[in-house]
Scaffold this motif. Structure first.
Motif, PDB file in Angstrom:
ATOM      1  N   LYS A 139       0.828  -1.201   0.000  1.00 22.86           N
ATOM      2  CA  LYS A 139       0.000   0.000   0.000  1.00 22.86           C
ATOM      3  C   LYS A 139       0.867   1.257   0.000  1.00 22.86           C
ATOM      4  O   LYS A 139       0.612   2.234  -0.725  1.00 22.86           O
ATOM      5  CB  LYS A 139      -0.921  -0.024   1.219  1.00 22.86           C
ATOM      6  N   LEU A 140       1.945   1.255   0.803  1.00 21.95           N
ATOM      7  CA  LEU A 140       2.864   2.399   0.833  1.00 21.95           C
ATOM      8  C   LEU A 140       3.550   2.595  -0.514  1.00 21.95           C
ATOM      9  O   LEU A 140       3.733   3.725  -0.997  1.00 21.95           O
ATOM     10  CB  LEU A 140       3.917   2.174   1.926  1.00 21.95           C
ATOM     11  N   LYS A 141       3.922   1.481  -1.120  1.00 17.74           N
ATOM     12  CA  LYS A 141       4.558   1.546  -2.440  1.00 17.74           C
ATOM     13  C   LYS A 141       3.629   2.166  -3.464  1.00 17.74           C
ATOM     14  O   LYS A 141       4.012   3.020  -4.288  1.00 17.74           O
ATOM     15  CB  LYS A 141       4.990   0.152  -2.854  1.00 17.74           C
ATOM     16  N   GLU A 142       2.335   1.741  -3.429  1.00 11.96           N
ATOM     17  CA  GLU A 142       1.368   2.270  -4.382  1.00 11.96           C
ATOM     18  C   GLU A 142       1.154   3.766  -4.139  1.00 11.96           C
ATOM     19  O   GLU A 142       1.025   4.564  -5.088  1.00 11.96           O
ATOM     20  CB  GLU A 142       0.038   1.530  -4.228  1.00 11.96           C
ATOM     21  N   GLU A 143       1.124   4.174  -2.874  1.00  6.94           N
ATOM     22  CA  GLU A 143       0.947   5.595  -2.565  1.00  6.94           C
ATOM     23  C   GLU A 143       2.127   6.422  -3.066  1.00  6.94           C
ATOM     24  O   GLU A 143       1.961   7.524  -3.618  1.00  6.94           O
ATOM     25  CB  GLU A 143       0.780   5.766  -1.055  1.00  6.94           C
ATOM     26  N   ARG A 144       3.366   5.923  -2.896  1.00  6.94           N
ATOM     27  CA  ARG A 144       4.541   6.643  -3.399  1.00  6.94           C
ATOM     28  C   ARG A 144       4.509   6.774  -4.933  1.00  6.94           C
ATOM     29  O   ARG A 144       4.783   7.829  -5.507  1.00  6.94           O
ATOM     30  CB  ARG A 144       5.821   5.906  -2.957  1.00  6.94           C
ATOM     31  N   GLU A 145       4.136   5.669  -5.554  1.00  2.00           N
ATOM     32  CA  GLU A 145       4.068   5.704  -7.028  1.00  2.00           C
ATOM     33  C   GLU A 145       3.018   6.700  -7.487  1.00  2.00           C
ATOM     34  O   GLU A 145       3.198   7.433  -8.471  1.00  2.00           O
ATOM     35  CB  GLU A 145       3.749   4.308  -7.560  1.00  2.00           C
ATOM     36  N   GLN A 146       1.897   6.743  -6.759  1.00  2.00           N
ATOM     37  CA  GLN A 146       0.853   7.689  -7.115  1.00  2.00           C
ATOM     38  C   GLN A 146       1.309   9.128  -6.963  1.00  2.00           C
ATOM     39  O   GLN A 146       1.035   9.986  -7.818  1.00  2.00           O
ATOM     40  CB  GLN A 146      -0.397   7.420  -6.248  1.00  2.00           C
ATOM     41  N   LYS A 147       2.053   9.416  -5.885  1.00  2.00           N
ATOM     42  CA  LYS A 147       2.546  10.762  -5.659  1.00  2.00           C
ATOM     43  C   LYS A 147       3.561  11.160  -6.726  1.00  2.00           C
ATOM     44  O   LYS A 147       3.544  12.298  -7.243  1.00  2.00           O
ATOM     45  CB  LYS A 147       3.167  10.869  -4.277  1.00  2.00           C
ATOM     46  N   GLU A 148       4.451  10.241  -7.058  1.00  2.00           N
ATOM     47  CA  GLU A 148       5.433  10.514  -8.084  1.00  2.00           C
ATOM     48  C   GLU A 148       4.792  10.780  -9.444  1.00  2.00           C
ATOM     49  O   GLU A 148       5.197  11.663 -10.205  1.00  2.00           O
ATOM     50  CB  GLU A 148       6.399   9.355  -8.210  1.00  2.00           C
ATOM     51  N   LYS A 149       3.738  10.034  -9.693  1.00  2.00           N
ATOM     52  CA  LYS A 149       3.018  10.218 -10.958  1.00  2.00           C
ATOM     53  C   LYS A 149       2.336  11.572 -10.993  1.00  2.00           C
ATOM     54  O   LYS A 149       2.337  12.252 -12.025  1.00  2.00           O
ATOM     55  CB  LYS A 149       2.009   9.104 -11.107  1.00  2.00           C
ATOM     56  N   GLU A 150       1.766  12.016  -9.891  1.00  2.00           N
ATOM     57  CA  GLU A 150       1.091  13.319  -9.839  1.00  2.00           C
ATOM     58  C   GLU A 150       2.105  14.448  -9.974  1.00  2.00           C
ATOM     59  O   GLU A 150       1.811  15.491 -10.589  1.00  2.00           O
ATOM     60  CB  GLU A 150       0.353  13.451  -8.514  1.00  2.00           C
ATOM     61  N   GLN A 151       3.326  14.318  -9.413  1.00  2.00           N
ATOM     62  CA  GLN A 151       4.345  15.354  -9.545  1.00  2.00           C
ATOM     63  C   GLN A 151       4.841  15.424 -10.991  1.00  2.00           C
ATOM     64  O   GLN A 151       5.228  16.460 -11.502  1.00  2.00           O
ATOM     65  CB  GLN A 151       5.514  15.049  -8.620  1.00  2.00           C
TER      66      GLN A 151
END
Length: 354
Positions: A342-354
């Motif tokens: 779940k943490l990995k998916e959240e980081r990937e999501q944040k990186e994608k939004e940036q």
């Protein structure tokens, strides 16, 4: 006695000592009777007191006796040496409450409580079954003894009836014999009487015919007649005396025979009763030994089964704890992996939004 009778509701409860020292030898099981204060219900429940910690003394059972003024408690020494229970030591808890819980279970884990409760129920069922079998066996033995006694009484009645019939037959034969002798005697007397009458008639005719004969001849005939009558009388008296002596002798001999037969019969009956008594005692002793051996074997088998059961339960508990530990670790590892994903998916999501 120690403690106070009373408790919740209308039920009496108390803790109790044995009031006097009670000694059990190695391996001995015995019952002790202890007086109670006041009157108690005969259905009261008795438990081993939690403060009585001697592991070498096993509490078998306990009950309030008839009348409610005493209790009977059974203990067993399971050690290899004699043990004395002090009369002042608290050993028993008694309660009239039918739902009273064993106080020894209150301080134990729930699992051990359930196990001990189940064990006590099994022990109670086993005890009731043994009592039922013993009662049936005693009833069967009683019926067999009663049947044997009835058969024996019947044989004795038959024997007495046969003896009575034999005695009546002999008495009848003796009576018939006496009647025949009396008839013969009577017939003989009648013949003699007729002969006498005929003789007297003949003598009278001769006398009338010879009245004119010489007086000397008449006197001689008279003397001869008197002599014959005297001899006849003496002969009859002799016969009667001989007959009377014979009857008395036969009667005496008969009484002696009957006395000897009675003594012989009484001696035989006495010997038979003594023999039957010896056989009965031997049978009872043999049955008691068999019962004692059977009870000992059942107790040993019961103890062996209990030890095996406890070992199985201990292993099962250990395996259950190990299984629960594995499942707990697997669950924690799974939750950790889910959190990491779940943490990995959240980081990937944040990186994608940036």
């Amino acid at each position: 006695m120690t403690g106070t009778a009373g408790g919740g509701g209308a039920y009496q409860k108390t803790s109790h000592s044995l009031e006097s020292d009670f000694t059990l030898e190695k391996g001995q099981e015995d019952v002790v009777c202890v007086d109670l204060e006041g009157e108690w219900s005969e259905s009261s429940k008795l438990f081993r007191h939690p403060d009585f910690k001697n592991k070498n003394i096993e509490f078998i059972c306990g009950e309030v006796g008839e009348g409610g003024d005493h209790m009977n408690v059974t203990f067993k020494n399971i050690s290899n040496e004699a043990i004395t229970i002090s009369g002042e030591q608290i050993v028993v808890f008694i309660s009239e409450d039918p739902n009273e819980v064993d106080p020894n279970l209150l301080s134990q884990p729930a699992e051990e409580k359930d196990l001990q409760k189940e064990q006590k129920e099994k022990e109670e069922e086993g005890r009731k079954q043994r009592e039922k079998e013993l009662s049936a066996k005693i009833q069967q033995e009683k019926e067999l003894r009663e049947r044997a006694e009835r058969e024996k009484e019947k044989e004795e009645r038959d024997k007495k009836e046969r003896e009575k019939a034999e005695r009546e037959r002999r008495e009848k034969e003796d009576r018939e014999h006496r009647e025949r002798e009396e008839r013969v005697k009577k017939e003989k007397e009648e013949r003699e009487q007729r002969a006498k009458e005929e003789r007297e008639k003949k003598e009278k005719d001769e006398k009338e015919q010879k009245e004119k004969e010489k007086k000397l001849k008449e006197e001689r005939d008279k003397k001869e007649k008197e002599q014959r009558e005297k001899e006849e009388k003496e002969r009859k008296e002799t016969e009667e005396r001989v007959k009377k002596e014979k009857e008395e002798r036969e009667k005496k001999e008969k009484e002696q025979r009957e006395k000897k037969q009675k003594e012989k019969r009484e001696k035989k009956e006495k010997e038979q009763r003594a023999k039957e008594e010896r056989e009965r005692r031997e049978i009872e002793e043999k049955e008691q030994r068999l019962r004692d051996e059977k009870l000992k074997e059942e107790q040993e088998q019961k103890e062996k089964e209990q030890r095996e059961k406890e070992e199985r339960e201990r292993k099962e508990k250990k395996e259950q704890r190990e299984k629960e530990e594995r499942e707990r670790r697997e669950k924690e590892e799974k939750e950790q992996r889910l959190r990491e994903e779940k943490l990995k998916e959240e980081r990937e999501q944040k990186e994608k939004e940036q």
